[in-house]
Design a protein around this motif. Structure first.
Motif, PDB file in Angstrom:
ATOM      1  N   GLU A 153       0.828  -1.203   0.000  1.00 24.07           N
ATOM      2  CA  GLU A 153       0.000   0.000   0.000  1.00 24.07           C
ATOM      3  C   GLU A 153       0.866   1.259   0.000  1.00 24.07           C
ATOM      4  OE1 GLU A 153      -2.996   0.009   3.058  1.00 24.07           O
ATOM      5  OE2 GLU A 153      -3.533  -2.077   2.639  1.00 24.07           O
ATOM      6  N   LEU A 154       1.922   1.256   0.799  1.00 22.07           N
ATOM      7  CA  LEU A 154       2.838   2.400   0.858  1.00 22.07           C
ATOM      8  C   LEU A 154       3.534   2.605  -0.477  1.00 22.07           C
ATOM      9  CD1 LEU A 154       4.121   4.612   2.546  1.00 22.07           C
ATOM     10  CD2 LEU A 154       5.832   2.958   3.303  1.00 22.07           C
ATOM     11  N   ALA A 176       5.366  14.269 -11.286  1.00 23.54           N
ATOM     12  CA  ALA A 176       5.851  14.303 -12.673  1.00 23.54           C
ATOM     13  C   ALA A 176       4.856  15.018 -13.573  1.00 23.54           C
ATOM     14  CB  ALA A 176       6.110  12.885 -13.174  1.00 23.54           C
ATOM     15  N   ARG A 177       3.567  14.786 -13.346  1.00 25.72           N
ATOM     16  CA  ARG A 177       2.527  15.450 -14.140  1.00 25.72           C
ATOM     17  C   ARG A 177       2.547  16.953 -13.907  1.00 25.72           C
ATOM     18  NH1 ARG A 177      -3.626  15.207 -12.908  1.00 25.72           N
ATOM     19  NH2 ARG A 177      -4.440  16.390 -14.658  1.00 25.72           N
ATOM     20  N   GLU A 235       3.340   5.877  -2.857  1.00 29.49           N
ATOM     21  CA  GLU A 235       4.554   6.563  -3.302  1.00 29.49           C
ATOM     22  C   GLU A 235       4.589   6.671  -4.820  1.00 29.49           C
ATOM     23  OE1 GLU A 235       7.582   4.186  -1.480  1.00 29.49           O
ATOM     24  OE2 GLU A 235       7.529   5.319   0.400  1.00 29.49           O
ATOM     25  N   ASP A 236       4.179   5.607  -5.502  1.00 31.22           N
ATOM     26  CA  ASP A 236       4.120   5.627  -6.965  1.00 31.22           C
ATOM     27  C   ASP A 236       3.124   6.665  -7.466  1.00 31.22           C
ATOM     28  OD1 ASP A 236       6.024   3.625  -7.042  1.00 31.22           O
ATOM     29  OD2 ASP A 236       4.589   2.017  -7.474  1.00 31.22           O
ATOM     30  N   LYS A 237       1.983   6.743  -6.792  1.00 30.96           N
ATOM     31  CA  LYS A 237       0.964   7.723  -7.182  1.00 30.96           C
ATOM     32  C   LYS A 237       1.472   9.143  -6.947  1.00 30.96           C
ATOM     33  CE  LYS A 237      -3.876   8.879  -6.591  1.00 30.96           C
ATOM     34  NZ  LYS A 237      -5.154   8.528  -5.965  1.00 30.96           N
ATOM     35  N   ALA A 238       2.128   9.374  -5.823  1.00 26.81           N
ATOM     36  CA  ALA A 238       2.682  10.699  -5.528  1.00 26.81           C
ATOM     37  C   ALA A 238       3.750  11.072  -6.547  1.00 26.81           C
ATOM     38  CB  ALA A 238       3.261  10.726  -4.112  1.00 26.81           C
TER      39      ALA A 238
END
Length: 76
Positions: A10-11, A23-24, A15-18
């Motif tokens: 989950e962490l 980047a976006r 982190e990947d989403k953040a």
């Protein structure tokens, strides 16, 4: 029986989403610089202008900048 949560997974997903959101945002800021023509300025001039805008306490100036920005996006 309760399912065991995988906190590490989950962490990592958060982190990947953040990372993807950051980047976006960086990409969008680059597009904004290009769209406004600010890419023609040298890096020091652009950085100085942005630093002055961030440090400005003048509410009237900030409102004028916001209005110009709003008009820019409505034109597009």
């Amino acid at each position: 029986m309760r399912k065991v949560r995988d906190y590490d997974a989950e962490l990592k997903a958060l982190e990947d989403k953040a990372r993807a959101l950051k980047a976006r945002r960086v990409e969008q800021l680059g597009q904004l610089v290009t769209a406004t023509g600010a890419d023609a300025l040298d890096m020091e001039t652009l950085a100085g202008a942005l630093l002055d805008a961030v440090a400005s306490k003048d509410a009237e100036a900030k409102e004028a900048w916001r209005a110009k920005g709003s008009a820019f996006f409505q034109r597009r």
